[in-house]
Write a protein that holds these residues in place. Structure first.
Motif, short mmCIF file in Angstrom:
data_model
loop_
_atom_site.label_atom_id
_atom_site.label_comp_id
_atom_site.label_asym_id
_atom_site.label_seq_id
_atom_site.Cartn_x
_atom_site.Cartn_y
_atom_site.Cartn_z
N ARG A 125 0.83 -1.22 0.00
CA ARG A 125 0.00 0.00 0.00
C ARG A 125 0.86 1.27 0.00
NH1 ARG A 125 -3.77 -0.62 5.01
NH2 ARG A 125 -1.79 -1.29 5.83
N TRP A 126 2.09 1.12 0.36
CA TRP A 126 3.01 2.27 0.36
C TRP A 126 3.51 2.45 -1.06
CZ3 TRP A 126 3.66 6.11 3.56
CH2 TRP A 126 4.78 6.93 3.44
N ILE A 127 2.91 3.40 -1.80
CA ILE A 127 3.18 3.52 -3.25
C ILE A 127 4.16 4.65 -3.57
CG2 ILE A 127 0.97 2.51 -3.91
CD1 ILE A 127 -0.05 5.37 -4.31
N ARG A 128 4.62 5.30 -2.58
CA ARG A 128 5.59 6.37 -2.80
C ARG A 128 6.88 5.76 -3.35
NH1 ARG A 128 9.38 8.77 1.52
NH2 ARG A 128 10.27 10.54 0.43
N PRO A 129 7.54 6.45 -4.31
CA PRO A 129 8.83 5.92 -4.80
C PRO A 129 9.82 5.83 -3.64
CG PRO A 129 8.05 7.70 -6.23
CD PRO A 129 7.14 7.67 -5.03
N GLN A 130 10.76 4.92 -3.79
CA GLN A 130 11.74 4.72 -2.72
C GLN A 130 12.51 6.02 -2.45
OE1 GLN A 130 14.32 1.45 -3.69
NE2 GLN A 130 13.12 0.10 -2.35
N SER A 131 12.85 6.21 -1.20
CA SER A 131 13.57 7.42 -0.78
C SER A 131 14.90 7.55 -1.52
CB SER A 131 13.81 7.37 0.73
OG SER A 131 14.59 8.46 1.14
N SER A 132 15.58 6.45 -1.71
CA SER A 132 16.89 6.51 -2.39
C SER A 132 16.75 7.03 -3.82
CB SER A 132 17.55 5.13 -2.38
OG SER A 132 16.73 4.19 -3.03
N MET A 133 15.62 6.73 -4.48
CA MET A 133 15.40 7.24 -5.83
C MET A 133 15.07 8.73 -5.80
SD MET A 133 13.23 4.11 -7.54
CE MET A 133 12.69 5.15 -8.87
N LEU A 134 14.27 9.16 -4.83
CA LEU A 134 13.87 10.56 -4.74
C LEU A 134 15.03 11.47 -4.33
CD1 LEU A 134 10.39 10.20 -3.00
CD2 LEU A 134 10.84 10.74 -5.39
N THR A 135 15.91 10.95 -3.52
CA THR A 135 17.00 11.79 -3.01
C THR A 135 18.34 11.50 -3.69
OG1 THR A 135 17.47 10.20 -1.24
CG2 THR A 135 15.91 11.99 -0.74
N LYS A 136 18.32 10.72 -4.77
CA LYS A 136 19.57 10.35 -5.45
C LYS A 136 20.35 11.57 -5.91
CE LYS A 136 21.41 7.46 -9.17
NZ LYS A 136 22.68 8.09 -9.03
N ASN A 137 19.68 12.52 -6.52
CA ASN A 137 20.35 13.71 -7.02
C ASN A 137 21.00 14.50 -5.86
OD1 ASN A 137 21.20 15.61 -8.87
ND2 ASN A 137 19.26 16.69 -8.93
N SER A 138 20.24 14.66 -4.78
CA SER A 138 20.77 15.37 -3.61
C SER A 138 21.93 14.60 -2.99
CB SER A 138 19.67 15.57 -2.56
OG SER A 138 18.65 16.37 -3.06
N GLN A 139 21.78 13.28 -2.91
CA GLN A 139 22.85 12.44 -2.34
C GLN A 139 24.12 12.52 -3.18
OE1 GLN A 139 23.86 11.26 0.52
NE2 GLN A 139 22.22 9.78 0.78
N ASP A 140 23.97 12.50 -4.52
CA ASP A 140 25.14 12.60 -5.40
C ASP A 140 25.84 13.95 -5.22
OD1 ASP A 140 24.63 10.08 -6.38
OD2 ASP A 140 23.66 10.80 -8.24
#
Length: 154
Positions: A125-140
């Motif tokens: 039911r948790w349909i939000r994209p994974q955090s690692s995908m959403l924050t990849k640009n910021s993490q890089d």
């Protein structure tokens, strides 16, 4: 005896003039005393008053004072001091950036932890994209910035 030689209006005018001059002198004297006291306090705060008084009275200053003066002169004097001050300000800015980097890493880690917690709690039911995908640009960008900082510290 000479009262009749000086008219009454002139005597009154002269009296008012001398009163005004006395007031101006008194006011300026008070200002001078106030500013002298203020200067004395400022010099005392900077520990200069004794040194200046010693110079005025031609006393010999303590050797530690001359050692301090020589140390300042050996380190390029005022220009060296200003360079050290600039370097200190630069280090303060770098320290501020490092704090921001640490806070950003903590926030990204917190987001990833919460995402993992909600994924395990809500499953499909948790349909939000994974955090690692959403924050990849910021993490890089953060990793690149951290790498640049580490290289600059070497």
């Amino acid at each position: 005896m000479f009262v009749s030689l000086v008219p009454g209006n002139s005597a009154k005018t002269l009296s008012r003039y001398t009163d005004m001059v006395d007031d101006v002198i008194r006011t300026e004297d008070e200002k001078l005393q106030h500013l002298s006291e203020l200067a004395r306090v400022n010099l005392k705060e900077m520990n200069f008053s004794d040194s200046i008084l010693a110079l005025e009275r031609h006393f010999v200053l303590p050797p530690t004072f001359w050692e301090d003066v020589q140390a300042v002169q050996d380190s390029a004097g005022l220009a060296g001091f200003q360079g050290e001050l600039q370097q200190l300000q630069d280090l303060r800015r770098v320290n501020h950036f490092l704090k921001l980097v640490v806070q950003t890493k903590e926030l990204l880690q917190k987001d990833a932890t919460k995402d993992a917690q909600f994924r395990s709690q809500f499953g499909t039911r948790w349909i939000r994209p994974q955090s690692s995908m959403l924050t990849k640009n910021s993490q890089d960008r953060l990793n690149k910035f951290t790498s640049n900082l580490k290289q600059s510290c070497r």
